[in-house]
Enzyme design. Structure first.
Site, PDB file in Angstrom:
ATOM      1  CE1 TYR A   1      57.516 -41.189 -94.627  1.00 26.60           C
ATOM      2  CE2 TYR A   1      59.077 -42.153 -97.082  1.00 26.60           C
ATOM      3  CZ  TYR A   1      58.284 -42.459 -95.699  1.00 26.60           C
ATOM      4  OH  TYR A   1      56.671 -42.956 -96.127  1.00 26.60           O
TER       5      TYR A   1
ATOM      6  N   GLY B   1      59.975 -62.581 -86.548  1.00 21.47           N
ATOM      7  CA  GLY B   1      60.225 -63.372 -85.046  1.00 21.47           C
ATOM      8  C   GLY B   1      60.059 -62.543 -84.684  1.00 21.47           C
TER       9      GLY B   1
END
Lengths: 349, 328
Positions: B53, B221
């Site tokens: 990472y 969302g």
């Protein structure tokens, strides 16, 4: 007929297996015997039944061995027992006796003897656990099966509807105790439910487990007999037998897959059922899909599969409609049972 | 904070785990350090990283470097269950710089310890299975690291259930330390692990630490039916597994339901998605992967969200138990 190795065993089986679930229930004894003889004459040497088979919509799920009795009678009459690889299963309840079901040593040995009597034979070629059990540690079950192999009553052992990790666990136990191991698993597998490709298929290929797929036409759905918005055909499985499951199974997404199957079948000049079966038996992981004909005519249609060849382009089109590893409709109700019977188990081995 | 046992180990972990994949790449160092401090302050004690990472251009390992810096500054290393991983290639020009060989695992463990500025890793995970190497070589190397005191526990990520059982078998046979965790991809749009992995994990005491509980941002969302993807959102610049295809109607149907349920609770959609994952059987700690402090604050709010059986039933009816709403 091109025969195939049954997993890592030395036994050769036809690439289609005759499933006997309808025999003695929805299919009369006379018709069943005619179907068995016709299949054998066509080169099928692999026959699969179960101790509970023989039910219809009135006596489900206790068929009390009628299917096995018919298979036994047919093989006695035609004298072909020696050339058949004969498979049956144990697990589901044979009566309301609490000990007349499951994967205990007691029930397995009792039912093996009963199956041998009904099948009129001295040995079962492939004896399968019809379902995993989360109540019995797998070592009890494997020791019982191993004893049956040593006693000559069973040649090979297998499973049905097991999770991949449960099979690896079983292989571990067999290795640890020096017992005979599972060689075959029978999962539900068709274009509407390809989930076994995620875990079971790579595991089976790693360990030389044969996969013999049941419901390759999704309980008849992929034959095209059910039509969008039309009443269910009389006497069909969803009408007569699985009437409760139509709502969840006969859904628009399933008909979308059927559209692709039917279009491709038309182009290749075969029936939709043949196309669905051909796809299944040409999957590299599958040894022999199980066809479950109710009539002699259905069997004839299934056998026609052997001359259908799918190209990589054909397979790619089917993959697009029903992607690898995906489920459009879950087969069977096994999904409802899966949570309890795929663990966690009450006892570790 | 209600801490949970990490599988069959005696270690307690928070039900939320701070994932640090963005640190050193999309999240700058100073913000990442503030986020680590904030997460610890909120009671999180499990931090997950991986050797690769960081920023692909400026060098892998930057996420671990930032964690090492943060923990040495705040002096909280002792409280933290520190997890990292090994497998993916660290140098594309070197064929031995990835995989699960003894050589690579031992070398990378030493490198991770240096970057993390610590003398031991609490949970050392295999980032993916390697089909080209027998599991016994890998397990023997991991066991040696445990005996040397450099690693406390070992786990996996992206392993199928059957390969974990195979590994348990091997450990048992060779008398080696066994795997205790698995880190799978899991969220409401992709529930395949419920078929095999979850029952296996419950049986063997394997802790499940799911990643992508928000589906890479889909369950926040930010994507709306019939509208173009918002500028800068992940799906505009990256097609990643398993989200190869555009979002389909079934995902939007699920989002509609989540909008309704979360409005009733006064929480965000992402909090609802996290609460759902935390409440699933077999799930020990859900890995959040915030890019910003604001996202972290939102995620921490899940600790106050109560999800009911009725909510679970309604979500089950649209998301597919044991199945997936999306492509592979």
């Amino acid at each position: 007929m091109e025969y195939r190795n049954l997993g890592r065993t030395g036994v050769q089986v036809s690439p289609l297996c005759l499933g006997c679930m309808n025999f003695g229930g929805r299919t009369s004894e006379a018709d069943s015997i005619e179907i068995i003889n016709y299949a054998i004459d066509a080169g099928i040497n692999f026959v699969d039944t179960a101790n509970v088979y023989g039910y219809d919509s009135t006596n489900f799920p206790a068929g009390e061995g009628k299917s096995e009795e018919i298979v036994g009678k047919a093989l006695k009459q035609n004298g072909k027992r020696h050339q058949i690889v004969l498979a049956t299963k144990v697990h589901f309840a044979m009566s309301d006796d609490p000990n007349a079901q499951g994967n205990s040593r007691r029930h397995i040995i009792e039912q093996c003897e009963a199956s041998l009597r009904r099948l009129q034979t001295e040995t079962i070629d492939l004896y399968q656990l019809h379902h995993p059990s989360n109540e019995v540690p797998i070592d009890e079950t494997l020791r019982a099966l191993d004893d049956l192999i040593h006693a000559g009553k069973v040649r090979y052992i297998g499973t049905s509807s097991f999770a991949a990790w449960q099979i690896v666990e079983s292989l571990w136990v067999s290795k640890e105790y020096g017992l005979n191991r599972f060689v075959c698993e029978q999962p539900s597998y068709n274009l509407l439910d390809r989930r076994i490709e995620r875990e079971l298929v790579p595991m089976a290929q790693t360990y030389g487990i044969a996969l013999i797929a049941f419901s390759p036409t999704a309980g008849g759905f992929l034959t095209g007999k059910y039509r969008r918005g039309e009443p269910l055909p009389a006497g069909s499985r969803f009408e007569e037998f699985w009437s409760g499951t139509g709502k969840t199974h006969l859904i628009p997404a399933a008909f979308d897959v059927l559209d692709v199957v039917e279009a491709l079948a038309r182009e290749k000049g075969c029936s939709p059922a043949q196309l669905a079966l051909a796809w299944c038996l040409q999957q590299p992981s599958i040894t022999s899909p199980i066809m479950g004909p109710r009539t002699r005519k259905q069997l004839g249609d299934c056998l026609g599969t052997l001359s259908v060849k799918l190209s990589p382009d054909d397979t790619a089109r089917l993959d697009e409609a029903a992607p690898p590893g995906r489920v459009t409709v879950p087969y069977y109700g096994a999904d409802g049972l899966a949570w309890t019977t795929w663990g966690p188990h009450q006892f570790r081995w | 904070m209600k801490y949970r046992n990490l599988g069959r180990t005696g270690v307690k972990v928070s039900p939320l785990c701070l994932g640090t994949m963005n640190f050193g790449s999309r999240t700058p160092e100073d913000e990442a350090i503030r986020m680590i401090d904030r997460a610890i302050e909120a009671g999180l004690n499990l931090i997950d990283s991986a050797n690769l990472y960081g920023d692909a251009n400026e060098g892998v390992g930057r996420s671990e470097g930032i964690i090492g810096k943060a923990l040495s500054r705040n002096g909280q290393r002792n409280r933290i269950i520190l997890a990292t991983k090994v497998f993916f290639p660290m140098d594309l020009g070197d064929p031995n710089s990835g995989g699960l060989s003894r050589r690579h695992i031992v070398a990378e463990c030493e490198a991770s310890l240096r970057r993390l500025r610590t003398d031991h890793i609490d949970l050392y995970q295999l980032h993916r299975p390697a089909p080209d190497i027998p599991i016994d070589e890998t397990l023997r190397a991991l066991d040696d690291l445990m005996r040397a005191g450099k690693v406390r526990y070992i786990g996996t990520s992206g392993f199928p259930a059957w390969q974990i059982v195979e590994a348990l078998w091997t450990s048992d046979k060779l008398r080696l330390n066994r795997l205790v965790t698995e880190q799978p991809f899991y969220n409401m749009t992709h529930r395949s692990i419920e078929r095999e992995l979850v029952p296996m994990a419950l049986r063997y005491g394997i802790a499940i630490l799911p990643y992508s509980p928000l589906g890479g941002g889909i369950l926040t969302g930010k994507y709306r039916r019939g509208q173009p993807y918002p500028g800068g959102s992940r799906l505009t610049f990256e097609k990643w597994a398993p989200y190869w295809d555009d979002l389909n109607d079934r995902v939007y149907d699920l989002l509609d339901l989540l909008i309704e349920i979360s409005a009733g609770k006064g929480c965000t959609i992402s909090q609802l998605a996290l609460a759902w994952a935390m409440a699933q059987p077999g799930i020990t700690s859900v890995i959040i992967g915030p890019r910003t402090q604001q996202q972290l604050e939102d995620n921490l709010g899940v600790l106050d969200v109560v999800i009911t059986d009725e909510d679970m039933k309604r979500i089950d009816a649209i998301s597919k138990p044991r199945g997936t709403l999306i492509s592979n």
